[in-house]
Structures are given as structure tokens and as C-alpha cells.
Design an enzyme around this catalytic site. Sequence first.
Site, PDB file in Angstrom:
ATOM      1  N   TYR A  29       3.815 -18.849   7.121  1.00 58.91           N
ATOM      2  CA  TYR A  29       2.245 -17.987   6.818  1.00 58.91           C
ATOM      3  C   TYR A  29       2.222 -17.403   4.700  1.00 58.91           C
ATOM      4  CZ  TYR A  29       0.782 -12.893   5.482  1.00 58.91           C
ATOM      5  OH  TYR A  29      -0.379 -12.229   4.799  1.00 58.91           O
ATOM      6  N   SER A 111      -1.373  -5.515  -2.777  1.00 59.67           N
ATOM      7  CA  SER A 111      -1.486  -5.327  -1.911  1.00 59.67           C
ATOM      8  C   SER A 111      -2.335  -4.452  -0.673  1.00 59.67           C
ATOM      9  CB  SER A 111      -2.169  -6.978  -0.953  1.00 59.67           C
ATOM     10  OG  SER A 111      -2.373  -6.695   0.440  1.00 59.67           O
ATOM     11  N   GLN A 132      -5.891  -3.654  -4.936  1.00 65.00           N
ATOM     12  CA  GLN A 132      -5.840  -5.138  -4.458  1.00 65.00           C
ATOM     13  C   GLN A 132      -7.085  -3.642  -3.147  1.00 65.00           C
ATOM     14  OE1 GLN A 132      -4.827  -6.396  -0.858  1.00 65.00           O
ATOM     15  NE2 GLN A 132      -7.605  -6.563  -0.561  1.00 65.00           N
ATOM     16  N   TYR A 134      -8.147  -3.529   0.833  1.00 68.55           N
ATOM     17  CA  TYR A 134      -9.737  -3.894   2.082  1.00 68.55           C
ATOM     18  C   TYR A 134     -10.277  -2.737   2.501  1.00 68.55           C
ATOM     19  CZ  TYR A 134      -7.192  -8.456   2.180  1.00 68.55           C
ATOM     20  OH  TYR A 134      -6.635  -9.839   2.200  1.00 68.55           O
ATOM     21  N   THR A 160     -11.363  -6.795  -2.603  1.00 65.60           N
ATOM     22  CA  THR A 160     -11.297  -8.153  -1.607  1.00 65.60           C
ATOM     23  C   THR A 160     -12.787  -8.731  -0.561  1.00 65.60           C
ATOM     24  OG1 THR A 160      -9.255  -8.570  -2.081  1.00 65.60           O
ATOM     25  CG2 THR A 160     -10.083 -10.174  -0.225  1.00 65.60           C
ATOM     26  N   ARG A 169      -5.987 -19.909   9.862  1.00 62.12           N
ATOM     27  CA  ARG A 169      -4.504 -20.411  10.202  1.00 62.12           C
ATOM     28  C   ARG A 169      -4.080 -20.800  10.618  1.00 62.12           C
ATOM     29  NH1 ARG A 169      -3.470 -15.267   6.316  1.00 62.12           N
ATOM     30  NH2 ARG A 169      -5.884 -15.093   4.798  1.00 62.12           N
ATOM     31  N   LYS A 257     -12.897  -9.505  -5.355  1.00 56.82           N
ATOM     32  CA  LYS A 257     -11.577 -10.421  -5.672  1.00 56.82           C
ATOM     33  C   LYS A 257     -12.416 -11.870  -4.602  1.00 56.82           C
ATOM     34  CE  LYS A 257      -7.139 -11.901  -4.693  1.00 56.82           C
ATOM     35  NZ  LYS A 257      -6.783 -12.288  -3.696  1.00 56.82           N
ATOM     36  N   HIS A 281      -9.397 -17.643  -2.113  1.00 59.71           N
ATOM     37  CA  HIS A 281      -7.503 -16.847  -1.282  1.00 59.71           C
ATOM     38  C   HIS A 281      -6.729 -17.609  -0.918  1.00 59.71           C
ATOM     39  CE1 HIS A 281      -7.324 -12.963   1.198  1.00 59.71           C
ATOM     40  NE2 HIS A 281      -6.922 -13.743   1.461  1.00 59.71           N
ATOM     41  N   ARG A 284      -7.116 -19.289   2.140  1.00 55.90           N
ATOM     42  CA  ARG A 284      -6.818 -18.990   3.602  1.00 55.90           C
ATOM     43  C   ARG A 284      -7.675 -18.455   4.238  1.00 55.90           C
ATOM     44  NH1 ARG A 284      -1.206 -17.902   2.466  1.00 55.90           N
ATOM     45  NH2 ARG A 284      -1.312 -15.746   3.991  1.00 55.90           N
TER      46      ARG A 284
END
Length: 384
Positions: A29, A111, A132, A134, A160, A169, A257, A281, A284
Amino acid sequence: MFNYINNCHNTKDFRSLAKKRLPGPIFHYIDGAADDEVTYRRNTESYEQCDLVPNVLAGVENIDMSTTVMGQKIDMPFFLSPTALQRLFHHDGEMAVGRAAEKFGTMFGISSLGTVSIEEIAQQIKTPKLFQLYVHRDKGLNKSMIDRCKESNFDAMALTVDTIVGGNRERDLYTGFTSPPKLTLKSLFSFAMHPSWSLNYFARSKFELSQLKDYVQEGTNISVSVGEYFTKLIDQSMDWKAAEEINKYWGKQFALKGIMSVEDAKRAIDIGATAIIISNHGGRQLDGSRAPFDQLAEIVDAVGDKIDVICEGGIRRGTHVLKALSLGAKACSGGRSYLYALAAGGQKGVEKALTNLYTEIERDMKLMGVTNISQLNRKNIRFR
Ligand SMILES: Cc1cc2nc3c(=O)[nH]c(=O)nc-3n(C[C@H](O)[C@H](O)[C@H](O)COP(=O)(O)O)c2cc1C
């Protein structure tokens, strides 16, 4: 264990140690990226397509590598990017990373998918803190995260903008990685092979996504893959107007970001952002996206005098930082370089990783014949 850490002289060494210490799904991960991982590889390779041109006999006994970014004076031109799920990598999680950042006088990114609460971090970590964000479909959750950061007096926020859906991924698909980890036959085997990680994970305080748990069960009580999480819970309608409103509501230092184009860099200024983090990122999200370092010069030329430009992704060496600063970045930041170290040895690991980077930058500045990072410029660098 600390001897092993002392023998980690670079990011590759920490990566190898992290691979030994972590159950496979968790290591992959951290280490993995989207699709064929082309962008992930290019992020570091882009730094290898150009060379530094040193000047000598410059009297370099005293070095000052401090910089001011997003209004924060930091003692080195590299800070710690926000990364999710840190208590899965080491039981001390964000506290280990924050304390190490504090020792080096640099900024600590936290995060939305953090595993220690905003309040606890604010109480214990005194170094500049960047939250950060989201943007979730649940507006109450978004407001609650911003309000908590305001109340806890965080210094900066980064929205972000490159994760509107989950990246593909594939390593996570093969390993079945979820948050929290699911107990399956395969994962039990992998836990059994890493008893010290497993003991810490199961015996210490319960894993949670501290900023989200009162609003969403996914990630804390319901196991989901990170891809599923983003695709299901992130607000795909987010646009420039929404970003502008968030900035206004927050009212302090604000970065976007995941900016990659000159057009978007200009729009970031229009909505009042104080910084942009050029980033894909860490490869990713959109595989095939250009590397941040490849985009840096044109973005600096267009907006570098109006907004702080931060270059992020693929940075593994002090010389990478010097190259980005030579092109005009105000500072650099990174994720995996400290995450491998966190997994390898908690706070001591992150401190050693930062020692390595700090010493490299210091040595490389002396070898470049500069005493202050403001002396680095385009004359110091040539593309092949
Ligand atoms: C394990 C991991 C988790 C991450 N979690 C987040 C996150 O929650 N929010 C975010 O904006 N970026 C996240 N990122 C991206 C980092 O902030 C950063 O953009 C990336 O790590 C930079 O590339 P580098 O790892 O090559 O330095 C994460 C990266 C990794 C490796």
C-alpha cells in the site's frame, strides 16, 4: 533494532527494512502506485535527467538551509507530506512523525485519513502543522474537519485536488489491502509472519480514522479498500467555486495539492490560495501524468512570483531538493521517504531519515558553493 536503523543511509535502505517489518499488503500500500507505475518511476527519474553545476571556493563553513513557506519558517527546505493510515505502519503513527518533524523544525502534514485526532496532535506537536482536506460528500464532515483545525490553531490547510476518484492501485487489488485490515486466511498468514507488527497492532489502542469516525464507518469499523473509499465517499462535484469557498471559510494559509498545469496554477491565485503543491500524489492516481519536477520550471515562470510553489513526489536525495530549488521551488515535500522509515523504526526511524536528508542537503550545498538556498538558481542546473 536501532542498529538496523543506523545502518539505513538512504531511502532504499529504509524501504528494504520496511518491507521486512510490515505484512505484505501494508508494505505494498505504501510502496505501490497506479496502473503500470510509470508516473511513479518517472517522478524520481526526472531528477536524474539533469545535472548540478557547482561553483567552488565560496567559503561555505556556515550553511543556512531555512526557508519560509506558507508563512511558516522551517529549518530545512523539505517538509512531510500528509499521508493516510499511519498507525498501520507503526503503532505510534502520526505522533512519531510529528515529533520527528518537530525535532528538525519542519512542517508536519496531517491527512484527513489520519489515525490520531486533530486535537491530540495540536496538543502535543508544536512544529508548523498543515491539515490535508479531502472533500467528502457529507458537508457536515467537511465543516467539522475545518472547524476542528481552526479551534486547534493549525497553521495551514492543503486541499487535495487530484483524488476525485480512487487511483487504480493494482498491488492493493492483488494483496486485498483494506482499512482496517480484513481478517482473511491470506491476511492471517501475513500477520503470523510478522508477529511484532501484529502484536502491536492488536494489543494497542484500537485503530481508527480519527477525523472521520463520527461521520463515516468505512475505514474505521467497516473494511474498505482505499480506492473504494474515495470513489464512494469523496465529492466528485468539487470545483473551483467549492475550493474558493473552503479557502474563504478557512481564512488562513491555503494550498491546492495536486496542481500540474500552468492554467490551474493561475486559477489557484485567482481563488486566493497562498501555495500550490505540484504533485501527482506520488504516482498513485493518474498513471501517465507528468512528473512534478518536469512541470516545475514552466509553473515557476508563470506564477512563482505570486504564490509559493512546492515541488513534491519522487524526492529521495538531498540533490533532488537542490535541483527543485534551483528551478525556483520554495520548498519540497515527500511521503514515502519518511513512511518507509516510520515502518522501519517509528520516531527513531523518521528522525534518522530526516538526519540523512538534512546532512545530504548540507553537504551538497557546500559542494555546490552556496551558503543559503536563495543562492540556488537556473545557472546551477543543466538538462542533458
Ligand atoms: C501511503 C501513502 C498515503 C498517502 N495518503 C495521502 C493522503 O491521505 N492525502 C494526500 O493528500 N496525499 C496522500 N498521499 C500522497 C502524499 O501526500 C504525496 O503526494 C506523495 O507521497 C509524494 O510522493 P513520494 O511518496 O514519492 O514522496 C499518500 C502517499 C502515500 C505513499
